[in-house]
Design a protein around this motif. Structure first.
Motif, PDB file in Angstrom:
ATOM      1  N   GLN A  50     -94.548 -66.593  -8.138  1.00 54.98           N
ATOM      2  CA  GLN A  50     -93.236 -67.105  -8.186  1.00 54.98           C
ATOM      3  C   GLN A  50     -92.380 -65.860  -7.508  1.00 54.98           C
ATOM      4  O   GLN A  50     -91.373 -65.946  -6.738  1.00 54.98           O
ATOM      5  CB  GLN A  50     -92.522 -67.676  -9.159  1.00 54.98           C
ATOM      6  N   VAL A  51     -92.537 -64.707  -8.220  1.00 54.78           N
ATOM      7  CA  VAL A  51     -91.512 -63.678  -7.752  1.00 54.78           C
ATOM      8  C   VAL A  51     -92.141 -62.932  -6.487  1.00 54.78           C
ATOM      9  O   VAL A  51     -91.182 -62.640  -5.749  1.00 54.78           O
ATOM     10  CB  VAL A  51     -91.995 -62.530  -9.092  1.00 54.78           C
ATOM     11  N   ILE A  52     -93.405 -62.980  -6.105  1.00 53.77           N
ATOM     12  CA  ILE A  52     -93.636 -62.704  -4.944  1.00 53.77           C
ATOM     13  C   ILE A  52     -93.148 -63.590  -3.941  1.00 53.77           C
ATOM     14  O   ILE A  52     -92.439 -63.055  -2.730  1.00 53.77           O
ATOM     15  CB  ILE A  52     -95.134 -62.546  -4.812  1.00 53.77           C
ATOM     16  N   TYR A  53     -92.813 -64.857  -3.772  1.00 55.39           N
ATOM     17  CA  TYR A  53     -92.520 -65.745  -3.254  1.00 55.39           C
ATOM     18  C   TYR A  53     -91.053 -65.502  -2.970  1.00 55.39           C
ATOM     19  O   TYR A  53     -90.502 -65.597  -1.969  1.00 55.39           O
ATOM     20  CB  TYR A  53     -92.695 -67.273  -3.555  1.00 55.39           C
ATOM     21  N   GLU A  54     -90.331 -65.148  -4.059  1.00 58.28           N
ATOM     22  CA  GLU A  54     -88.806 -65.045  -4.027  1.00 58.28           C
ATOM     23  C   GLU A  54     -88.651 -63.657  -3.225  1.00 58.28           C
ATOM     24  O   GLU A  54     -87.499 -63.574  -2.127  1.00 58.28           O
ATOM     25  CB  GLU A  54     -88.436 -64.854  -5.520  1.00 58.28           C
ATOM     26  N   ASN A  55     -89.500 -62.704  -3.334  1.00 58.69           N
ATOM     27  CA  ASN A  55     -89.319 -61.432  -2.780  1.00 58.69           C
ATOM     28  C   ASN A  55     -89.468 -61.639  -1.497  1.00 58.69           C
ATOM     29  O   ASN A  55     -88.744 -61.124  -0.596  1.00 58.69           O
ATOM     30  CB  ASN A  55     -90.490 -60.439  -3.275  1.00 58.69           C
ATOM     31  N   LEU A  56     -90.504 -62.339  -1.045  1.00 57.10           N
ATOM     32  CA  LEU A  56     -90.730 -62.649   0.462  1.00 57.10           C
ATOM     33  C   LEU A  56     -89.677 -63.377   0.858  1.00 57.10           C
ATOM     34  O   LEU A  56     -89.212 -63.034   2.249  1.00 57.10           O
ATOM     35  CB  LEU A  56     -91.958 -63.541   0.719  1.00 57.10           C
ATOM     36  N   ASP A  58     -86.404 -63.209  -0.073  1.00 62.00           N
ATOM     37  CA  ASP A  58     -85.231 -62.265   0.031  1.00 62.00           C
ATOM     38  C   ASP A  58     -85.460 -61.277   0.998  1.00 62.00           C
ATOM     39  O   ASP A  58     -84.501 -60.828   2.018  1.00 62.00           O
ATOM     40  CB  ASP A  58     -85.172 -61.289  -1.239  1.00 62.00           C
ATOM     41  N   LEU A  59     -87.044 -60.853   1.400  1.00 62.50           N
ATOM     42  CA  LEU A  59     -87.222 -60.090   2.531  1.00 62.50           C
ATOM     43  C   LEU A  59     -86.677 -60.531   3.719  1.00 62.50           C
ATOM     44  O   LEU A  59     -86.230 -59.811   4.536  1.00 62.50           O
ATOM     45  CB  LEU A  59     -88.563 -59.754   2.289  1.00 62.50           C
ATOM     46  N   GLY A  66     -80.271 -58.066   9.236  1.00 62.91           N
ATOM     47  CA  GLY A  66     -80.283 -56.654   9.837  1.00 62.91           C
ATOM     48  C   GLY A  66     -80.283 -55.358   8.949  1.00 62.91           C
ATOM     49  O   GLY A  66     -79.921 -54.596   9.332  1.00 62.91           O
ATOM     50  N   LYS A  67     -80.676 -55.746   7.617  1.00 65.35           N
ATOM     51  CA  LYS A  67     -80.489 -54.964   6.706  1.00 65.35           C
ATOM     52  C   LYS A  67     -81.813 -53.953   6.792  1.00 65.35           C
ATOM     53  O   LYS A  67     -81.991 -53.012   6.286  1.00 65.35           O
ATOM     54  CB  LYS A  67     -80.437 -55.190   5.606  1.00 65.35           C
ATOM     55  N   LEU A  68     -82.980 -54.525   7.495  1.00 64.80           N
ATOM     56  CA  LEU A  68     -84.439 -53.978   7.423  1.00 64.80           C
ATOM     57  C   LEU A  68     -84.641 -53.654   8.813  1.00 64.80           C
ATOM     58  O   LEU A  68     -84.504 -54.642   9.616  1.00 64.80           O
ATOM     59  CB  LEU A  68     -85.402 -54.671   6.890  1.00 64.80           C
ATOM     60  N   SER A  69     -85.376 -52.427   9.020  1.00 65.76           N
ATOM     61  CA  SER A  69     -85.934 -52.187  10.286  1.00 65.76           C
ATOM     62  C   SER A  69     -87.290 -53.168  10.608  1.00 65.76           C
ATOM     63  O   SER A  69     -87.776 -53.605   9.387  1.00 65.76           O
ATOM     64  CB  SER A  69     -86.487 -50.845  10.444  1.00 65.76           C
ATOM     65  N   THR A  76     -93.380 -54.166   4.073  1.00 62.61           N
ATOM     66  CA  THR A  76     -93.123 -54.546   3.010  1.00 62.61           C
ATOM     67  C   THR A  76     -93.731 -56.220   2.866  1.00 62.61           C
ATOM     68  O   THR A  76     -94.373 -56.587   1.748  1.00 62.61           O
ATOM     69  CB  THR A  76     -91.700 -54.963   2.719  1.00 62.61           C
ATOM     70  N   LYS A  77     -93.567 -56.805   3.893  1.00 67.56           N
ATOM     71  CA  LYS A  77     -94.220 -58.221   3.956  1.00 67.56           C
ATOM     72  C   LYS A  77     -95.628 -58.383   3.788  1.00 67.56           C
ATOM     73  O   LYS A  77     -96.159 -59.132   3.012  1.00 67.56           O
ATOM     74  CB  LYS A  77     -93.668 -58.918   5.360  1.00 67.56           C
ATOM     75  N   THR A  78     -96.243 -57.206   4.481  1.00 66.88           N
ATOM     76  CA  THR A  78     -97.805 -57.400   4.533  1.00 66.88           C
ATOM     77  C   THR A  78     -98.348 -56.677   3.018  1.00 66.88           C
ATOM     78  O   THR A  78     -99.080 -57.516   2.456  1.00 66.88           O
ATOM     79  CB  THR A  78     -98.233 -56.235   5.353  1.00 66.88           C
ATOM     80  N   GLY A  79     -97.353 -55.955   2.445  1.00 65.47           N
ATOM     81  CA  GLY A  79     -97.843 -55.625   0.988  1.00 65.47           C
ATOM     82  C   GLY A  79     -97.606 -56.883  -0.090  1.00 65.47           C
ATOM     83  O   GLY A  79     -98.344 -57.033  -0.728  1.00 65.47           O
ATOM     84  N   LEU A  80     -96.405 -57.592   0.297  1.00 71.62           N
ATOM     85  CA  LEU A  80     -96.435 -58.517  -0.557  1.00 71.62           C
ATOM     86  C   LEU A  80     -97.278 -59.774  -0.333  1.00 71.62           C
ATOM     87  O   LEU A  80     -98.008 -60.413  -1.277  1.00 71.62           O
ATOM     88  CB  LEU A  80     -95.094 -59.286  -0.348  1.00 71.62           C
ATOM     89  N   GLN A  81     -97.750 -59.968   0.829  1.00 72.55           N
ATOM     90  CA  GLN A  81     -98.678 -61.178   1.176  1.00 72.55           C
ATOM     91  C   GLN A  81    -100.107 -60.574   0.734  1.00 72.55           C
ATOM     92  O   GLN A  81    -100.847 -61.374   0.167  1.00 72.55           O
ATOM     93  CB  GLN A  81     -98.817 -61.254   2.787  1.00 72.55           C
ATOM     94  N   ASN A  82    -100.403 -59.217   0.567  1.00 72.61           N
ATOM     95  CA  ASN A  82    -101.748 -58.924   0.139  1.00 72.61           C
ATOM     96  C   ASN A  82    -101.751 -59.073  -1.513  1.00 72.61           C
ATOM     97  O   ASN A  82    -102.642 -59.661  -1.911  1.00 72.61           O
ATOM     98  CB  ASN A  82    -101.917 -57.544   0.482  1.00 72.61           C
TER      99      ASN A  82
END
Ligand SMILES: [Zn+2]
Length: 145
Positions: A50-56, A58-59, A66-69, A76-82
């Motif tokens: 659930q935390v990872i889903y939330e992070n995704l 938020d990301l 436009g806060k992220l390049s 970050t997305k790849t890291g979370l998905q892994n």
């Protein structure tokens, strides 16, 4: 001399109190804090999922603002998905959602070595050939597969 003796209890009194408190803490603590046994490790993994889903979520939200390049977002997305894939795999493993069939059948055959693998007839003792259909019952010999 008399004075020194009468002062002694006052001097050690604080240490006695501290020692008493320490003993109390040490003695009470194990009872107050029952070691939380990981009774259901899958529940802990569900929380992480659930935390990872939330992070995704938020990301992608921050990325849309436009806060992220692009590079940061992808990284970050790849890291979370892994991490998510690992958690999901671990949950599958723990809950046994997909038990491998061959292993299940092998376990059943091992548990019932006197059952004919072809016709399913059961016998009281291990036999080389099925008395019903004549098929080889080699599971007792160590598996001919
Ligand atoms: Zn048979």
């Amino acid at each position: 001399m008399l004075q020194a003796v009468s002062d002694l209890p006052l001097m050690i009194a604080p240490f006695v109190v501290i020692a008493g408190v320490m003993m109390l803490i040490l003695r009470v603590r194990p009872a107050d804090l029952p070691a939380p046994p990981p009774q259901d490790p899958a529940a802990h993994l569900e929380e992480r999922k659930q935390v990872i889903y939330e992070n995704l979520r938020d990301l992608s939200f921050e990325f849309r603002l436009g806060k992220l390049s692009d590079a940061d977002y992808e990284k970050t997305k790849t890291g979370l998905q892994n991490e998510l894939a690992q958690v999901l795999a671990e949950i599958d493993r723990l809950t046994g959602a997909l038990p491998p069939r061959p292993r299940q059948e092998a376990a059943r055959a091992a548990a019932q070595p006197n059952v004919c693998p072809k016709c399913g007839a059961g016998f009281e003792k291990p036999m080389k050939f099925c008395g019903e259909c004549g098929a080889a019952m080699s599971s007792a010999e160590g598996g001919a597969q």
